[in-house]
Design an enzyme around this catalytic site. Structure first.
Site, PDB file in Angstrom:
ATOM      1  N   SER A 103       0.863  -1.163   0.000  1.00 22.72           N
ATOM      2  CA  SER A 103       0.000   0.000   0.000  1.00 22.72           C
ATOM      3  C   SER A 103       0.909   1.224   0.000  1.00 22.72           C
ATOM      4  O   SER A 103       2.126   1.085  -0.117  1.00 22.72           O
ATOM      5  CB  SER A 103      -0.879  -0.064   1.233  1.00 22.72           C
ATOM      6  OG  SER A 103      -1.682   1.076   1.308  1.00 22.72           O
ATOM      7  N   CYS A 104       0.358   2.431   0.177  1.00 22.80           N
ATOM      8  CA  CYS A 104       1.196   3.616   0.013  1.00 22.80           C
ATOM      9  C   CYS A 104       2.071   3.883   1.224  1.00 22.80           C
ATOM     10  O   CYS A 104       3.029   4.620   1.145  1.00 22.80           O
ATOM     11  CB  CYS A 104       0.339   4.828  -0.301  1.00 22.80           C
ATOM     12  SG  CYS A 104      -0.708   5.338   1.058  1.00 22.80           S
ATOM     13  N   ILE A 105       1.730   3.307   2.366  1.00 24.15           N
ATOM     14  CA  ILE A 105       2.477   3.678   3.581  1.00 24.15           C
ATOM     15  C   ILE A 105       2.919   2.441   4.338  1.00 24.15           C
ATOM     16  O   ILE A 105       2.279   1.412   4.291  1.00 24.15           O
ATOM     17  CB  ILE A 105       1.629   4.621   4.454  1.00 24.15           C
ATOM     18  CG1 ILE A 105       2.367   5.018   5.723  1.00 24.15           C
ATOM     19  CG2 ILE A 105       0.278   4.037   4.763  1.00 24.15           C
ATOM     20  CD1 ILE A 105       1.776   6.161   6.447  1.00 24.15           C
TER      21      ILE A 105
END
Ligand SMILES: Cc1cc2nc3c(=O)[nH]c(=O)nc-3n(C[C@H](O)[C@H](O)[C@H](O)COP(=O)(O)OP(=O)(O)OC[C@H]3O[C@@H](n4cnc5c(N)ncnc54)[C@H](O)[C@@H]3O)c2cc1C
Lengths: 105, 416
Positions: A103-105
């Site tokens: 995911s992005c983080i």
């Protein structure tokens, strides 16, 4: 990012902290087989079909998802779970020598 | 006169209408924008609505308020795009011709994709907060809920604003503490990813937050069905998680008009070049925001950066010049962590979120990847910026469309 060198089937490959290959070019079928052994997966033709599909998608830069695999025509999601129990996308990505889905983080 | 047609007047479409009306000659170009809604929703506010932090009127305004003079707004439902004839067919069968088309129809929840998610229990014990109605109904539920197992759940990726469910869990912790009933609520965060955080630096810096807030994490959970009768969710590997209150983010999909138009991937997202924002459907069709299949986060801030680059590329396209391959996936997101604090992350296609200051190197005032009160104030200020600057296409000072690396602690990283 810290990477480590590992030897699979006599081939020295670079892996990230979580054991995923950082350079797909270093992958070959024997490397995949050795990683599968580590994951305690007994590879069959069906497993390899899935691996091939993942690698093709990776080369086309298509982000992978469980749904995509279910619609691939290669396996149903249920079968995918039977082939690579517990976190199939994670495990099959590792055997394929492609990055772990994030995911992005 | 030439026709530029924008489909969707949400965050992206509205920004493009504002940018392009300024950039294109009024003598040569008509601009038309179509949306089915009367209301422009401030979707980031849907996170705060359930906890009575925002009121309903703070998250909705009339759609036409933000459409500039010289742009024609049609409030109609779009049926499909006929790409071969450069036409758009509306549901009322009217036909719109275009020279250039911009698809900005976003993404919406598709609870029907998960077996058993819809039914009598929907919006009674199983809620979403990604729609206005869902967020409002959940607020009403929480006001009188007496506690039990709260499960915050992501059905499958990609979803818009991928951090929103985690923020929801953090804010729930805060909310129940403030209500003096945290001991009556058990919070579990269920995700199809390998953890709440998946990038190495964020995992290291933020992993403790969940433990500190007593939020349990169930990773690698790919939901197969909701068993509403027995109040549990079940994954393909037969793992079960029981709930009293399920707050889920259902599958996110592009609008069905994309499917009816005969393109789009398995989730109805439009195949788009990730650097130019031209679609792979046809040269005169562009796409922006949540509607595309590009591997950037689906967020308003991303759409804002895309809009600056797409505006330039539309002008280049008109002039017959080569398109700029400039979009780098830049995203800038505040993450609420509860108790008046927030985190800020800034990243792109290749650079994962790291620590540092923003937007001024070494000064801030905002801190990257660190919980501060200032970041929380930034998140609240974002609503004002959204209504007054962002969707009106005004440039936000000091923040560039492509990611800057100054003020960031990059030495330890490179992207995976
Ligand atoms: C809970 C939540 C929290 C969020 N928090 C943040 C945040 O903190 N920061 C951030 O940057 N982003 C956040 N976002 C994401 C942000 O809201 C979206 O990424 C952004 O709104 C995308 O803009 P868009 O124009 O692409 O789509 P939208 O704004 O959704 O607009 C799409 C428009 O198209 C219209 N449309 C679709 N189909 C049709 C049709 N067939 N006919 C007519 N009209 C149609 C719709 O009515 C809609 O108005 C959040 C989202 C949610 C749900």
């Amino acid at each position: 990012m810290t990477t480590t060198e590992k030897t699979y089937a006599g081939v020295c490959v670079t892996c990230n902290e979580q054991g995923y290959l950082t350079n797909f070019e270093q992958w070959n079928k024997d490397v995949g087989l050795a990683i599968a052994k580590e994951e305690q997966i007994e590879m069959t033709d069906k497993h390899w079909e899935v691996i091939q599909f993942l690698q093709e998608q990776h080369k086309k830069q298509v982000p992978l998802s469980i749904r995509k695999i279910g619609k691939s025509g290669v396996v149903s999601i249920k079968e995918f779970y039977q082939l690579f129990p517990k976190g199939p996308l994670k495990i099959s990505s590792r055997i394929s020598g492609i990055p772990k889905p994030v995911s992005c983080i | 006169m030439k026709q530029l047609l924008i489909l969707g007047a949400g965050t992206s479409g509205t920004m493009m209408a504002n940018h392009l009306r300024k950039a294109l000659s009024k003598k040569e170009w008509n601009i038309t924008i179509v949306d089915q809604e009367e209301t422009h929703y401030y979707q980031p506010g849907f996170l705060f609505l359930p906890f009575d932090i925002y009121k309903t009127k703070q998250v909705k305004k009339k759609i036409e308020k933000f459409i500039p003079k010289g742009v024609k707004l049609l409030k109609e439902k779009i049926n499909r795009i006929d790409k071969d004839n450069d036409l758009v067919v509306l549901e009322n069968e009217n036909i719109l011709q275009y020279d250039i088309l911009i698809i900005a129809t976003g993404t919406n929840i598709a609870p029907q994709e998960i077996e058993g998610m819809l039914g009598d229990h929907w919006q009674k014990s199983v809620f979403d907060f990604y729609t206005f109605e869902g967020a409002r109904n959940l607020r009403n539920k929480l006001r009188t809920w007496e506690g039990g197992k709260l499960v915050v759940h992501i059905s499958e990726m990609p979803i818009k604003c991928p951090v929103a469910p985690l923020e929801f869990a953090f804010l729930a912790d805060s909310y129940f503490i403030n209500k003096g009933m945290r001991d009556k609520v058990d919070i579990t965060y269920v995700t199809p990813m390998s953890g709440a955080f998946t990038k190495p630096i964020a995992t290291k810096e933020l992993g403790h937050l969940l433990e500190q807030k007593n939020i349990k994490v169930v990773p690698d959970f790919n939901i197969e069905r909701v068993d509403a009768e027995n109040q549990k969710i079940i994954d393909y590997g037969e793992e079960e998680v029981a709930y009293d209150l399920l707050v889920t983010v259902p599958t996110n999909m592009g609008d069905e008009l994309i499917e009816r138009s005969g393109f789009g991937d398995e989730l109805n997202f439009v195949p788009t070049d990730k650097t130019t924002l031209q679609t792979k459907v046809k040269d005169n069709i562009f796409a922006i925001g949540d509607a595309t299949n590009i591997p950037a986060s689906k967020a308003g801030s991303v759409a804002h950066f895309e809009a600056e680059i797409l505006t330039e590329n539309i002008q280049r396209y008109i002039q017959g010049k080569e398109l700029k391959k400039e979009f780098d996936g830049h995203a800038n997101c505040f993450i609420e962590t509860g108790h008046g604090k927030a985190l800020l992350i800034d990243f792109n296609y290749t650079q994962e979120p790291v620590k540092g200051t923003f937007p001024f190197p070494n000064v801030g005032p905002l801190s990257l990847l660190k919980e501060t009160h200032m970041n929380h104030m930034g998140k609240l200020a974002f609503r004002w910026i959204y209504w007054n600057m962002l969707i009106k296409g005004k440039h936000i000072p000091f923040v560039s469309a492509t990611m800057s690396t100054s003020g960031k602690q990059l030495e330890t990283t490179n992207n995976l």
